[in-house]
Design an enzyme around this catalytic site. Structure first.
Site, PDB file in Angstrom:
ATOM      1  NE  ARG A 170     -21.539   3.099 -19.521  1.00  0.00           N
ATOM      2  CZ  ARG A 170     -20.854   2.772 -20.627  1.00  0.00           C
ATOM      3  NH1 ARG A 170     -21.504   2.614 -21.783  1.00  0.00           N
ATOM      4  NH2 ARG A 170     -19.556   2.585 -20.563  1.00  0.00           N
ATOM      5  CB  ALA A 181     -16.908   7.073 -28.297  1.00  0.00           C
ATOM      6  CD  GLU A 216     -28.581   8.652 -30.273  1.00  0.00           C
ATOM      7  OE1 GLU A 216     -29.392   9.586 -30.520  1.00  0.00           O
ATOM      8  OE2 GLU A 216     -27.626   8.780 -29.483  1.00  0.00           O
ATOM      9  CG  HIS A 222     -21.097  10.422 -25.902  1.00  0.00           C
ATOM     10  ND1 HIS A 222     -22.450  10.332 -25.657  1.00  0.00           N
ATOM     11  CD2 HIS A 222     -20.617   9.149 -25.783  1.00  0.00           C
ATOM     12  CE1 HIS A 222     -22.760   9.065 -25.383  1.00  0.00           C
ATOM     13  NE2 HIS A 222     -21.663   8.333 -25.463  1.00  0.00           N
ATOM     14  CG  ASN A 240     -24.311   1.882 -30.818  1.00  0.00           C
ATOM     15  OD1 ASN A 240     -23.832   2.939 -30.405  1.00  0.00           O
ATOM     16  ND2 ASN A 240     -24.319   0.775 -30.100  1.00  0.00           N
ATOM     17  CG  HIS A 261     -26.662   4.855 -27.111  1.00  0.00           C
ATOM     18  ND1 HIS A 261     -25.413   5.119 -27.633  1.00  0.00           N
ATOM     19  CD2 HIS A 261     -27.440   5.906 -27.438  1.00  0.00           C
ATOM     20  CE1 HIS A 261     -25.437   6.299 -28.226  1.00  0.00           C
ATOM     21  NE2 HIS A 261     -26.653   6.801 -28.133  1.00  0.00           N
ATOM     22  CB  ILE A 262     -25.478  -1.951 -26.219  1.00  0.00           C
ATOM     23  CG1 ILE A 262     -25.421  -2.269 -27.728  1.00  0.00           C
ATOM     24  CG2 ILE A 262     -25.538  -3.217 -25.380  1.00  0.00           C
ATOM     25  CD1 ILE A 262     -24.103  -2.862 -28.185  1.00  0.00           C
ATOM     26  CB  SER A 263     -24.661   0.721 -21.964  1.00  0.00           C
ATOM     27  OG  SER A 263     -24.185   1.909 -22.583  1.00  0.00           O
ATOM     28  NE  ARG A 271     -16.229  -0.811 -25.917  1.00  0.00           N
ATOM     29  CZ  ARG A 271     -17.096   0.079 -26.366  1.00  0.00           C
ATOM     30  NH1 ARG A 271     -18.014  -0.283 -27.225  1.00  0.00           N
ATOM     31  NH2 ARG A 271     -17.014   1.306 -25.973  1.00  0.00           N
ATOM     32  CE1 TYR A 321     -21.406  -0.357 -24.348  1.00  0.00           C
ATOM     33  CE2 TYR A 321     -19.192  -0.956 -23.625  1.00  0.00           C
ATOM     34  CZ  TYR A 321     -20.138   0.007 -23.920  1.00  0.00           C
ATOM     35  OH  TYR A 321     -19.825   1.336 -23.783  1.00  0.00           O
ATOM     36  CG  ASP A 354     -23.390  19.380 -39.193  1.00  0.00           C
ATOM     37  OD1 ASP A 354     -24.358  19.658 -38.445  1.00  0.00           O
ATOM     38  OD2 ASP A 354     -22.353  20.069 -39.243  1.00  0.00           O
ATOM     39  N   PRO A 364     -17.206   3.257 -33.384  1.00  0.00           N
ATOM     40  CG  PRO A 364     -16.178   5.028 -32.291  1.00  0.00           C
ATOM     41  CD  PRO A 364     -17.278   4.713 -33.256  1.00  0.00           C
ATOM     42  CG  ASN A 365     -13.639   1.278 -29.318  1.00  0.00           C
ATOM     43  OD1 ASN A 365     -12.543   0.826 -29.658  1.00  0.00           O
ATOM     44  ND2 ASN A 365     -13.792   2.550 -28.974  1.00  0.00           N
ATOM     45  NE  ARG A 399     -19.520   6.020 -21.018  1.00  0.00           N
ATOM     46  CZ  ARG A 399     -18.554   5.641 -21.859  1.00  0.00           C
ATOM     47  NH1 ARG A 399     -18.770   5.617 -23.152  1.00  0.00           N
ATOM     48  NH2 ARG A 399     -17.373   5.270 -21.403  1.00  0.00           N
TER      49      ARG A 399
HETATM   50  C1  DQA Z   1     -22.588   2.894 -26.624  1.00  0.00           C
HETATM   51  C2  DQA Z   1     -22.467   3.893 -25.474  1.00  0.00           C
HETATM   52  C3  DQA Z   1     -21.348   4.880 -25.731  1.00  0.00           C
HETATM   53  O1  DQA Z   1     -21.246   5.814 -24.659  1.00  0.00           O
HETATM   54  C4  DQA Z   1     -20.032   4.144 -25.845  1.00  0.00           C
HETATM   55  O2  DQA Z   1     -18.988   5.054 -26.162  1.00  0.00           O
HETATM   56  C5  DQA Z   1     -20.070   3.023 -26.798  1.00  0.00           C
HETATM   57  C6  DQA Z   1     -21.271   2.198 -26.918  1.00  0.00           C
HETATM   58  C7  DQA Z   1     -23.626   1.789 -26.332  1.00  0.00           C
HETATM   59  O3  DQA Z   1     -23.975   1.078 -27.260  1.00  0.00           O
HETATM   60  O4  DQA Z   1     -24.048   1.633 -25.185  1.00  0.00           O
HETATM   61  O5  DQA Z   1     -19.070   2.706 -27.440  1.00  0.00           O
HETATM   62  O6  DQA Z   1     -23.029   3.591 -27.779  1.00  0.00           O
END
Ligand code: DQA
Length: 145
Positions: free
Chosen positions: A108, A78, A99, A81, A75, A101-103, A19, A24, A88, A11-12, A112
């Site tokens: 943080r 959210a 896996e 978490h 990725n 994560h950009i950040s 964003r 990011y 599963d 998501p997002n 997270r």
């Molecule tokens: C994220 C980190 C997550 O905590 C966050 O909810 C995201 C992006 C990242 O790519 O850093 O939406 O997965």
């Protein structure tokens, strides 16, 4: 036959570039997709690249990957978490899971710091910006070789 990687985004991430660019970056998800396409082609692999805001669709895509993909780069955003359902589904997938994560999620908010997905992931890349996808694809290529 080329090996297939599912590159899945939660998501997002459709809002990448708009964003919180201070976290990011300025690249859009379309930029990430074309960078991944280039890396995948260079590695002699093929990919399906998807983004969804829906936890259910992510679970469906992971289930589909059981028969359609050799590895998953994900990725989960959210849902990392919060989602036991995604964990599963990934546990029912036999191939490598990376896996991304950009950040740097560990730098943080404390909510997270924990990722359910990390319990299944063969590797986790965080804090390398969008380059993390390319790093994950290279790792997957190694694991599949
Ligand atoms: C994220 C980190 C997550 O905590 C966050 O909810 C995201 C992006 C990242 O790519 O850093 O939406 O997965």
């Amino acid at each position: 036959m080329k090996k297939t990687i599912y590159v899945l985004n939660g998501p997002n991430l459709n809002l990448l570039g708009q964003r919180q660019p201070e976290i990011y970056g300025a690249e859009t998800l379309a930029d990430v997709e074309s960078a991944c396409a280039q890396v995948v082609a260079d590695l002699g692999l093929q990919m399906r690249f998807e983004q969804t805001n829906s936890e259910a669709i992510l679970v469906d895509l992971i289930q589909e990957a059981r028969t359609q993909a050799d590895a998953i780069v994900i990725n989960p955003a959210a849902y990392s978490h919060t989602s036991v359902a995604i964990l599963d589904a990934l546990k029912a997938f036999d191939g490598p899971v990376l896996e991304v994560h950009i950040s740097n999620i560990h730098q943080r908010e404390s909510f997270r710091h924990h990722s359910y997905v990390s319990l299944r992931a063969d590797g986790v890349i965080a804090g390398c910006g969008t380059q993390g996808y390319s790093l994950a694809l290279h790792r997957v290529a190694n694991l599949l070789a």
